[in-house]
Enzyme design. Structure first.
Site, PDB file in Angstrom:
ATOM      1  N   ASP A 149      26.420  63.695 -12.577  1.00  0.00           N
ATOM      2  CA  ASP A 149      25.715  63.911 -11.302  1.00  0.00           C
ATOM      3  C   ASP A 149      26.642  64.630 -10.330  1.00  0.00           C
ATOM      4  O   ASP A 149      27.843  64.780 -10.602  1.00  0.00           O
ATOM      5  CB  ASP A 149      25.219  62.576 -10.714  1.00  0.00           C
ATOM      6  CG  ASP A 149      26.310  61.493 -10.683  1.00  0.00           C
ATOM      7  OD1 ASP A 149      27.501  61.823 -10.823  1.00  0.00           O
ATOM      8  OD2 ASP A 149      25.961  60.319 -10.503  1.00  0.00           O
ATOM      9  N   ASN A 198      23.191  48.454  -7.211  1.00  0.00           N
ATOM     10  CA  ASN A 198      21.735  48.311  -7.305  1.00  0.00           C
ATOM     11  C   ASN A 198      21.223  48.646  -8.710  1.00  0.00           C
ATOM     12  O   ASN A 198      20.029  48.797  -8.915  1.00  0.00           O
ATOM     13  CB  ASN A 198      21.035  49.192  -6.263  1.00  0.00           C
ATOM     14  CG  ASN A 198      21.312  50.682  -6.476  1.00  0.00           C
ATOM     15  OD1 ASN A 198      21.984  51.057  -7.429  1.00  0.00           O
ATOM     16  ND2 ASN A 198      20.798  51.511  -5.592  1.00  0.00           N
ATOM     17  N   HIS A 227      21.964  51.396 -10.417  1.00  0.00           N
ATOM     18  CA  HIS A 227      21.769  52.818 -10.734  1.00  0.00           C
ATOM     19  C   HIS A 227      22.750  53.286 -11.799  1.00  0.00           C
ATOM     20  O   HIS A 227      23.857  52.766 -11.937  1.00  0.00           O
ATOM     21  CB  HIS A 227      21.782  53.699  -9.476  1.00  0.00           C
ATOM     22  CG  HIS A 227      23.116  53.954  -8.852  1.00  0.00           C
ATOM     23  ND1 HIS A 227      23.287  54.001  -7.489  1.00  0.00           N
ATOM     24  CD2 HIS A 227      24.347  54.209  -9.383  1.00  0.00           C
ATOM     25  CE1 HIS A 227      24.560  54.277  -7.235  1.00  0.00           C
ATOM     26  NE2 HIS A 227      25.214  54.405  -8.353  1.00  0.00           N
ATOM     27  N   GLU A 266      18.290  56.054  -8.965  1.00  0.00           N
ATOM     28  CA  GLU A 266      18.142  54.858  -8.148  1.00  0.00           C
ATOM     29  C   GLU A 266      16.980  53.994  -8.658  1.00  0.00           C
ATOM     30  O   GLU A 266      16.134  54.485  -9.418  1.00  0.00           O
ATOM     31  CB  GLU A 266      17.883  55.265  -6.689  1.00  0.00           C
ATOM     32  CG  GLU A 266      18.959  56.176  -6.085  1.00  0.00           C
ATOM     33  CD  GLU A 266      20.258  55.426  -5.745  1.00  0.00           C
ATOM     34  OE1 GLU A 266      20.492  54.322  -6.270  1.00  0.00           O
ATOM     35  OE2 GLU A 266      21.041  55.980  -4.945  1.00  0.00           O
TER      36      GLU A 266
HETATM   37  C1  GLP Z   1      28.326  56.432  -7.932  1.00  0.00           C
HETATM   38  C2  GLP Z   1      28.082  57.365  -9.149  1.00  0.00           C
HETATM   39  C3  GLP Z   1      27.834  56.586 -10.397  1.00  0.00           C
HETATM   40  C4  GLP Z   1      28.848  55.463 -10.491  1.00  0.00           C
HETATM   41  C5  GLP Z   1      28.570  54.442  -9.424  1.00  0.00           C
HETATM   42  C6  GLP Z   1      29.580  53.308  -9.372  1.00  0.00           C
HETATM   43  O1  GLP Z   1      27.356  56.538  -6.962  1.00  0.00           O
HETATM   44  N1  GLP Z   1      27.043  58.313  -8.964  1.00  0.00           N
HETATM   45  O2  GLP Z   1      27.904  57.452 -11.530  1.00  0.00           O
HETATM   46  O3  GLP Z   1      28.745  54.833 -11.742  1.00  0.00           O
HETATM   47  O4  GLP Z   1      28.395  55.032  -8.167  1.00  0.00           O
HETATM   48  O5  GLP Z   1      30.765  53.688  -8.741  1.00  0.00           O
HETATM   49  P1  GLP Z   1      32.099  52.824  -8.806  1.00  0.00           P
HETATM   50  O6  GLP Z   1      32.598  52.979 -10.204  1.00  0.00           O
HETATM   51  O7  GLP Z   1      33.011  53.469  -7.791  1.00  0.00           O
HETATM   52  O8  GLP Z   1      31.738  51.431  -8.474  1.00  0.00           O
END
Ligand code: GLP
Length: 241
Positions: A59, A125, A127, A132
């Site tokens: 993404d 959440n 995702h 989302e």
């Molecule tokens: C972000 C990314 C995700 C990631 C998630 C968790 O928004 N788009 O791909 O897995 O949040 O992030 P973190 O690993 O910093 O908790």
């Protein structure tokens, strides 16, 4: 599905790096975020990924200037691609028509023959990527409006909430499900609800990660804190994993 409980991020990184190197993916899907950082550091330190590996972004934010430190392309280049001399493929978030950019990214993924191994984190959440809650499981690469919780969680990487983009391009849930192998990593109590919904709640768009539960080659690597709620849910309503 295989669930691997690890003691800490270092153990998770070692397990995931072994698995990735063993499978030697030609096309590697890379998530950003704090979770995979120890893994990327280890992959760089070991230097065992073939230089022919192509890394595809999961993404990317829309609206950040080129060179912004939070552009995921920049993050993945700095953490993984450049130190190992790999190739990166990313959606063109600067395109005037982001929907057309999504279609071009789909074409690029098809041309590459799909993702061999996808590394994933998980949002609080539930995702995956920026898919989302509420996202249909058959979505391919698309433009998303980020949930308020996601923007709030990611504000730590910006100068406050107002700096966090409102939109992004993400591979869809169908793309992620099509990956031949998936390695999802989660740490900490703050991920426990999302992990429990993924592993033991109903398969529902309320938990985007639950779409992966029937994937034929999914490995979930998580610490005890991220798995705490799992036993509660399983013993109350879902039996064994
Ligand atoms: C972000 C990314 C995700 C990631 C998630 C968790 O928004 N788009 O791909 O897995 O949040 O992030 P973190 O690993 O910093 O908790």
């Amino acid at each position: 599905m295989q669930i691997i409980e690890v003691a800490d991020p270092a153990e998770a990184a070692a397990f995931a790096a072994d698995l990735i190197e063993e499978h030697a993916p030609r096309v590697l899907g890379a998530a950003t975020g704090a979770t995979p950082e120890p893994l990327y550091r280890l992959l760089v330190a070991r230097q065992r990924l073939a230089p022919t590996t192509t890394v595809c972004l999961l993404d990317e934010y829309i609206g950040l200037p080129v060179g912004h430190r939070q552009r995921y392309r920049h993050v993945i280049e700095a953490q993984l691609v450049n130190p190992l001399g790999l190739t990166v493929v990313a959606p063109d978030v600067d395109a005037i028509d982001p929907t057309a950019a999504c279609r071009r990214y789909e074409d690029a993924l098809v041309e590459l023959g799909g993702i061999d191994l996808q590394i994933l984190g998980i949002g609080r959440n539930g995702h995956i990527g920026f898919n989302e809650p509420g996202t249909s499981f058959d979505t391919v690469t698309h433009v998303v409006e980020l949930a308020a919780t996601t923007r709030a969680d990611n504000a730590r990487c910006f100068d406050g909430l107002s700096g966090v983009p409102t939109h992004a391009i993400t591979q869809g849930i169908a793309n992620i499900r099509r990956a031949k192998r998936i390695v999802l990593i989660a740490f900490g109590r703050r991920k426990a609800n999302a992990v429990s919904a993924m592993l033991g709640g109903p398969v529902s768009t309320a938990s985007p990660a639950s779409a992966l539960r029937d994937h034929r080659d999914l490995v979930v690597i998580a610490d005890r804190e991220a798995l705490t709620q799992r036993n509660i849910i399983q013993s109350h309503s879902f039996g064994t994993a």
